[in-house]
Design a protein around this motif. Sequence first.
Motif, PDB file in Angstrom:
ATOM      1  N   ILE B   4       0.829  -1.213   0.000  1.00 25.88           N
ATOM      2  CA  ILE B   4       0.000   0.000   0.000  1.00 25.88           C
ATOM      3  C   ILE B   4       0.868   1.269   0.000  1.00 25.88           C
ATOM      4  O   ILE B   4       0.513   2.289  -0.581  1.00 25.88           O
ATOM      5  CB  ILE B   4      -0.996  -0.022   1.188  1.00 25.88           C
ATOM      6  CG1 ILE B   4      -2.082   1.033   0.973  1.00 25.88           C
ATOM      7  CG2 ILE B   4      -0.293   0.129   2.516  1.00 25.88           C
ATOM      8  CD1 ILE B   4      -3.261   0.898   1.912  1.00 25.88           C
ATOM      9  N   ASP B   5       2.040   1.180   0.633  1.00 23.61           N
ATOM     10  CA  ASP B   5       2.958   2.326   0.630  1.00 23.61           C
ATOM     11  C   ASP B   5       3.711   2.421  -0.703  1.00 23.61           C
ATOM     12  O   ASP B   5       3.945   3.509  -1.214  1.00 23.61           O
ATOM     13  CB  ASP B   5       3.969   2.196   1.776  1.00 23.61           C
ATOM     14  CG  ASP B   5       3.281   2.201   3.129  1.00 23.61           C
ATOM     15  OD1 ASP B   5       2.272   2.936   3.265  1.00 23.61           O
ATOM     16  OD2 ASP B   5       3.715   1.458   4.026  1.00 23.61           O
ATOM     17  N   TYR B   6       4.111   1.250  -1.207  1.00 22.12           N
ATOM     18  CA  TYR B   6       4.860   1.232  -2.468  1.00 22.12           C
ATOM     19  C   TYR B   6       4.004   1.749  -3.621  1.00 22.12           C
ATOM     20  O   TYR B   6       4.452   2.539  -4.445  1.00 22.12           O
ATOM     21  CB  TYR B   6       5.343  -0.206  -2.759  1.00 22.12           C
ATOM     22  CG  TYR B   6       6.138  -0.322  -4.038  1.00 22.12           C
ATOM     23  CD1 TYR B   6       7.505  -0.061  -4.057  1.00 22.12           C
ATOM     24  CD2 TYR B   6       5.517  -0.673  -5.236  1.00 22.12           C
ATOM     25  CE1 TYR B   6       8.230  -0.153  -5.233  1.00 22.12           C
ATOM     26  CE2 TYR B   6       6.238  -0.764  -6.411  1.00 22.12           C
ATOM     27  CZ  TYR B   6       7.596  -0.507  -6.402  1.00 22.12           C
ATOM     28  OH  TYR B   6       8.297  -0.592  -7.569  1.00 22.12           O
ATOM     29  N   PHE B   7       2.762   1.274  -3.673  1.00 21.68           N
ATOM     30  CA  PHE B   7       1.892   1.628  -4.800  1.00 21.68           C
ATOM     31  C   PHE B   7       1.024   2.845  -4.467  1.00 21.68           C
ATOM     32  O   PHE B   7      -0.187   2.822  -4.660  1.00 21.68           O
ATOM     33  CB  PHE B   7       0.993   0.441  -5.165  1.00 21.68           C
ATOM     34  CG  PHE B   7       1.731  -0.718  -5.773  1.00 21.68           C
ATOM     35  CD1 PHE B   7       2.458  -0.562  -6.951  1.00 21.68           C
ATOM     36  CD2 PHE B   7       1.696  -1.975  -5.183  1.00 21.68           C
ATOM     37  CE1 PHE B   7       3.136  -1.641  -7.520  1.00 21.68           C
ATOM     38  CE2 PHE B   7       2.366  -3.056  -5.746  1.00 21.68           C
ATOM     39  CZ  PHE B   7       3.093  -2.892  -6.916  1.00 21.68           C
ATOM     40  N   CYS B   8       1.641   3.899  -3.963  1.00 18.15           N
ATOM     41  CA  CYS B   8       0.847   5.100  -3.677  1.00 18.15           C
ATOM     42  C   CYS B   8       0.850   6.009  -4.906  1.00 18.15           C
ATOM     43  O   CYS B   8       1.645   5.835  -5.822  1.00 18.15           O
ATOM     44  CB  CYS B   8       1.400   5.829  -2.462  1.00 18.15           C
ATOM     45  SG  CYS B   8       3.090   6.358  -2.679  1.00 18.15           S
ATOM     46  N   GLU B   9      -0.047   6.940  -4.933  1.00 19.27           N
ATOM     47  CA  GLU B   9      -0.133   7.951  -5.999  1.00 19.27           C
ATOM     48  C   GLU B   9      -0.264   7.346  -7.390  1.00 19.27           C
ATOM     49  O   GLU B   9       0.365   7.797  -8.353  1.00 19.27           O
ATOM     50  CB  GLU B   9       1.069   8.907  -5.936  1.00 19.27           C
ATOM     51  CG  GLU B   9       1.127   9.686  -4.631  1.00 19.27           C
ATOM     52  CD  GLU B   9       2.362  10.555  -4.487  1.00 19.27           C
ATOM     53  OE1 GLU B   9       3.033  10.829  -5.497  1.00 19.27           O
ATOM     54  OE2 GLU B   9       2.646  10.946  -3.343  1.00 19.27           O
ATOM     55  N   ARG B  10      -1.069   6.283  -7.480  1.00 17.87           N
ATOM     56  CA  ARG B  10      -1.261   5.631  -8.782  1.00 17.87           C
ATOM     57  C   ARG B  10      -2.616   6.025  -9.371  1.00 17.87           C
ATOM     58  O   ARG B  10      -3.551   6.334  -8.639  1.00 17.87           O
ATOM     59  CB  ARG B  10      -1.182   4.109  -8.616  1.00 17.87           C
ATOM     60  CG  ARG B  10       0.103   3.612  -7.975  1.00 17.87           C
ATOM     61  CD  ARG B  10       1.311   3.797  -8.873  1.00 17.87           C
ATOM     62  NE  ARG B  10       2.530   3.299  -8.237  1.00 17.87           N
ATOM     63  CZ  ARG B  10       3.457   2.573  -8.869  1.00 17.87           C
ATOM     64  NH1 ARG B  10       3.327   2.269 -10.141  1.00 17.87           N
ATOM     65  NH2 ARG B  10       4.531   2.174  -8.216  1.00 17.87           N
ATOM     66  N   ASP B  11      -2.697   5.925 -10.695  1.00 17.50           N
ATOM     67  CA  ASP B  11      -3.933   6.255 -11.421  1.00 17.50           C
ATOM     68  C   ASP B  11      -5.062   5.321 -10.952  1.00 17.50           C
ATOM     69  O   ASP B  11      -4.947   4.100 -11.105  1.00 17.50           O
ATOM     70  CB  ASP B  11      -3.671   6.080 -12.917  1.00 17.50           C
ATOM     71  CG  ASP B  11      -4.865   6.456 -13.783  1.00 17.50           C
ATOM     72  OD1 ASP B  11      -4.650   7.190 -14.762  1.00 17.50           O
ATOM     73  OD2 ASP B  11      -5.996   6.014 -13.497  1.00 17.50           O
ATOM     74  N   PRO B  12      -6.137   5.877 -10.396  1.00 19.79           N
ATOM     75  CA  PRO B  12      -7.171   5.015  -9.807  1.00 19.79           C
ATOM     76  C   PRO B  12      -7.930   4.178 -10.841  1.00 19.79           C
ATOM     77  O   PRO B  12      -8.495   3.142 -10.489  1.00 19.79           O
ATOM     78  CB  PRO B  12      -8.109   6.009  -9.120  1.00 19.79           C
ATOM     79  CG  PRO B  12      -7.876   7.306  -9.805  1.00 19.79           C
ATOM     80  CD  PRO B  12      -6.446   7.307 -10.254  1.00 19.79           C
ATOM     81  N   GLY B  43       3.699  -0.870 -12.650  1.00 20.13           N
ATOM     82  CA  GLY B  43       2.794  -1.649 -11.817  1.00 20.13           C
ATOM     83  C   GLY B  43       2.040  -2.755 -12.526  1.00 20.13           C
ATOM     84  O   GLY B  43       0.970  -3.163 -12.070  1.00 20.13           O
ATOM     85  N   ILE B  44       2.608  -3.245 -13.628  1.00 20.18           N
ATOM     86  CA  ILE B  44       2.028  -4.445 -14.249  1.00 20.18           C
ATOM     87  C   ILE B  44       2.138  -5.596 -13.226  1.00 20.18           C
ATOM     88  O   ILE B  44       3.159  -5.725 -12.535  1.00 20.18           O
ATOM     89  CB  ILE B  44       2.778  -4.777 -15.564  1.00 20.18           C
ATOM     90  CG1 ILE B  44       2.438  -3.761 -16.654  1.00 20.18           C
ATOM     91  CG2 ILE B  44       2.486  -6.208 -16.032  1.00 20.18           C
ATOM     92  CD1 ILE B  44       0.991  -3.769 -17.135  1.00 20.18           C
ATOM     93  N   GLY B  45       1.103  -6.425 -13.136  1.00 17.54           N
ATOM     94  CA  GLY B  45       1.071  -7.457 -12.111  1.00 17.54           C
ATOM     95  C   GLY B  45       2.051  -8.585 -12.317  1.00 17.54           C
ATOM     96  O   GLY B  45       2.657  -9.084 -11.368  1.00 17.54           O
ATOM     97  N   LYS B  46       2.201  -9.001 -13.593  1.00 13.66           N
ATOM     98  CA  LYS B  46       3.055 -10.170 -13.856  1.00 13.66           C
ATOM     99  C   LYS B  46       3.744 -10.025 -15.211  1.00 13.66           C
ATOM    100  O   LYS B  46       3.122  -9.611 -16.189  1.00 13.66           O
ATOM    101  CB  LYS B  46       2.194 -11.433 -13.851  1.00 13.66           C
ATOM    102  CG  LYS B  46       2.972 -12.714 -14.093  1.00 13.66           C
ATOM    103  CD  LYS B  46       2.064 -13.926 -13.980  1.00 13.66           C
ATOM    104  CE  LYS B  46       2.794 -15.205 -14.320  1.00 13.66           C
ATOM    105  NZ  LYS B  46       1.922 -16.377 -14.249  1.00 13.66           N
ATOM    106  N   LEU B  47       5.015 -10.397 -15.235  1.00 13.36           N
ATOM    107  CA  LEU B  47       5.766 -10.441 -16.489  1.00 13.36           C
ATOM    108  C   LEU B  47       6.227 -11.873 -16.750  1.00 13.36           C
ATOM    109  O   LEU B  47       6.654 -12.570 -15.827  1.00 13.36           O
ATOM    110  CB  LEU B  47       7.016  -9.546 -16.426  1.00 13.36           C
ATOM    111  CG  LEU B  47       6.818  -8.045 -16.273  1.00 13.36           C
ATOM    112  CD1 LEU B  47       8.187  -7.357 -16.192  1.00 13.36           C
ATOM    113  CD2 LEU B  47       6.017  -7.460 -17.430  1.00 13.36           C
ATOM    114  N   ILE B  48       6.117 -12.285 -18.007  1.00 15.50           N
ATOM    115  CA  ILE B  48       6.711 -13.550 -18.449  1.00 15.50           C
ATOM    116  C   ILE B  48       7.776 -13.180 -19.474  1.00 15.50           C
ATOM    117  O   ILE B  48       7.465 -12.581 -20.509  1.00 15.50           O
ATOM    118  CB  ILE B  48       5.658 -14.480 -19.084  1.00 15.50           C
ATOM    119  CG1 ILE B  48       4.518 -14.749 -18.092  1.00 15.50           C
ATOM    120  CG2 ILE B  48       6.305 -15.791 -19.549  1.00 15.50           C
ATOM    121  CD1 ILE B  48       3.355 -15.536 -18.693  1.00 15.50           C
TER     122      ILE B  48
END
Lengths: 68, 203
Positions: B4-12, B43-48
């Motif tokens: 929650i701290d890392y992903f602050c100020e992100r496009d809602p 902030g992409i969830g997963k990379l392959i």
Amino acid sequence: MKDKILINGRSQDWQQGMTVRDALKMMNYTFPMLVIKIDGELVPKDAYDTTTIPEGADVMIVHLISGG
Amino acid sequence: MKAIDYFCERDPDAFPLWQKATVGIAGAGGLGSNCAIMLARAGIGKLIVADFDKVSLSNLNRQSFNIDQVGMPKTDALKMNIRMINPFIQLQMHDLRLTPNNIPSLFKDVDVMIEAFDKDSQKLMLIETWFKHHPKIPLICASGLAGYGRSEEIKIQHEGSFYIVGDQSSRLKDGISPIAPRVMIVAAMQANLSLEIIAGKDK
């Protein structure tokens, strides 16, 4: 479009039975590696001689260049 | 550190979609390493990511690796570098050579696929394989990025789920590799386009 196809958005002459290879010759495309789509369908490189382009088709031809 | 701290100020609107998304990257060189790092930051969830190569000194002019990583598999080195930036992203790294046999299954669950190869024949192999097996999943390729300058010539062409980024004309001179800024511009445009597609904002 009678006797015409679009290649990269520009109108070009079309003939019955015209293959992808014929179109490349007509357009003087000599680039070794291309991506070709006809009406949204990719044409594999080994099918350029056997794939015919239908009248009125929308053809996309882009250069594929090494580097990355 | 909390997410929650890392992903602050992100496009809602866009960020939750990016978090749920998986992006595939074929190649971890100049395009792939830079693209992966940008997507991890965004902030992409997963990379392959798949690449068979090892980091070499000559890669460092444009690829996102360090001197002390020379000799390591690129997938291992990239994983380390991404982990130092974003500890929350899921990473699936494959140290192998991509072929028409393994591409369809390795990348079957991606939302967007990025072509990040160096050689034109490899690029075409991926494109032909992709549209045979996954014609509806967007594929973002790169073509024409050699040299320096001429940033404004780099553009995006688009037909259906096929996108290609580059100037479509710059060819490599023998023995001279691409240079960081133009490779990174193209990598950034590939990353940016994939964010746009996932957010549902592409035309």
